[in-house]
Write an enzyme that holds these catalytic residues in place. Sequence first.
Site, short mmCIF file in Angstrom:
data_model
loop_
_atom_site.label_atom_id
_atom_site.label_comp_id
_atom_site.label_asym_id
_atom_site.label_seq_id
_atom_site.Cartn_x
_atom_site.Cartn_y
_atom_site.Cartn_z
N HIS A 311 0.83 -1.21 0.00
CA HIS A 311 0.00 0.00 0.00
C HIS A 311 0.87 1.25 0.00
O HIS A 311 0.60 2.21 -0.76
CB HIS A 311 -0.91 -0.02 1.23
CG HIS A 311 -1.57 1.30 1.51
ND1 HIS A 311 -2.75 1.69 0.92
CD2 HIS A 311 -1.20 2.33 2.32
CE1 HIS A 311 -3.08 2.89 1.35
NE2 HIS A 311 -2.16 3.29 2.20
N GLU A 312 1.89 1.28 0.83
CA GLU A 312 2.75 2.46 0.92
C GLU A 312 3.55 2.65 -0.38
O GLU A 312 3.73 3.79 -0.82
CB GLU A 312 3.70 2.32 2.11
CG GLU A 312 3.00 2.21 3.46
CD GLU A 312 2.07 3.38 3.74
OE1 GLU A 312 2.32 4.49 3.21
OE2 GLU A 312 1.08 3.19 4.48
N HIS A 315 1.57 4.46 -3.01
CA HIS A 315 1.59 5.93 -2.97
C HIS A 315 2.73 6.47 -3.83
O HIS A 315 2.58 7.47 -4.53
CB HIS A 315 1.76 6.41 -1.53
CG HIS A 315 0.50 6.33 -0.72
ND1 HIS A 315 -0.66 7.00 -1.06
CD2 HIS A 315 0.23 5.66 0.43
CE1 HIS A 315 -1.58 6.75 -0.14
NE2 HIS A 315 -1.08 5.94 0.76
N GLU A 364 -5.88 7.25 -0.75
CA GLU A 364 -5.69 6.03 0.04
C GLU A 364 -6.34 4.83 -0.64
O GLU A 364 -5.78 3.73 -0.67
CB GLU A 364 -6.27 6.21 1.44
CG GLU A 364 -5.54 7.23 2.30
CD GLU A 364 -4.10 6.83 2.56
OE1 GLU A 364 -3.83 5.63 2.67
OE2 GLU A 364 -3.25 7.73 2.66
#
Length: 444
Positions: A311-312, A315, A364
């Site tokens: 997930h990070e 970004h 997000e």
Amino acid sequence: MSWYRRTKLVFDSLRRNIDPKILPRSHLPSSIKPTGSPNPSSNFSGFSSIASRQVGLRSWTPLGSRNRVAYNPFLSQAKRSYYVDRYQVRHFKPRGPRKWLQNPKAVWTVVLLGSGVLVTLYFGNLETVPYTKRTHFVLLSKAMEKRIGESQFEQIKKTYKGKVLPAIHPESIRVRLIAKEVIDALQRGLSHEHVWSDLGYGSMDSTTRGSDTGVKEVGIALSEGGDGEETLSEMKWSKDDQILDDKWIQESRKKDTKGESAHLEGINWEVIVVNEPMVNAFCLPAGKIVVFTGLLDHFKSDAEVATVIGHEVGHAVARHVAEGITKNLWFAILQLVLYQFVMPDLVNTMSALFLRLPFSRKMEIEADYIGLLLLASAGYDPRIAPKVYEKLGKLGGDVALGEYLSTHPSGKKRSQLLAQANVMEEALMIYREVQSGRGIEGFL
């Protein structure tokens, strides 16, 4: 003595014109009749002709009963710019931008040139997010974005000096190995971008129909919520939440465009583990990943940690930091305009509720989407991801109203969004390709 008095009056008038202070009226004689003058024409009834015509400095009214001084604006404002026409009339010259604003041609030229610059700036800075094919406007250059990430990373290491686990620490080794698998999957996607040309992978009649079983398993697991919790079918989705629905995925797959990934080339990826109890992790621009030990205490399996890291990294793939800086610039300009009409506190509150926070929540969700595919491409079961986000929500204390006041969607909603969309089916297909040893060229 007549000549002496006349000379003295002229001298006094000159002195008064040079000196800004106006002399008292007592200094101005109402009429001067020199005694002993044989000629009646020598009587002097004021010096307006001398002061106004000959001297030309101040214009005086004829001296009479009231004995008033006429104010000359050209003399008191000697620094102002004016010109004299052929009729000896003084005209003030307009100064500043009024001259070109009064010219329609000049105005249209400025408008057209300005519009051209803005259009060129906008379309010259449009980028396509890898895989999602979402187009976004980013003003921040890639080099500047990397410098910001490196600077923040150095600041974090100084802030947590003495708490960063050494490279030989077991937890540090474990996290770096998991991050390496996710980054390797990302690099494979960058070197061989795979663009789906059809929607067969998401069809019930396709050869990958067996992957629908995994989607149903996740849906059933999330639908078995007790204690009066709303199930997947009962959830009410707002328009902003449909970023991961089936229609959105199909439309994004129809865009046969290559995502912008130049900002990910040549990155020096670094991973550090900080000994802090907070349940958090993040990835800065330039590939700097920070994981806190509080996250490792609550998520024991490698798949769970890989979900968060994926997930990070998502970004960084979508350049959300650079896009956020660009958005904040437009928000600041809008706020400055609204400050002229509305109270600043109200403007700040409305801007946060309706602009900044919704934008953050969308980013997000997009990072969840990209991270899920990274997770599958790295060889981890993507069906673990919804459970991880639901657990994160419980650790963060999700509340109904708090979601609208937070930068992140609630953990429960994030897990349900991933489970309901065809993206889970696609992730399962990638996962099974990797498990079978055939692999996949890439998913970006």
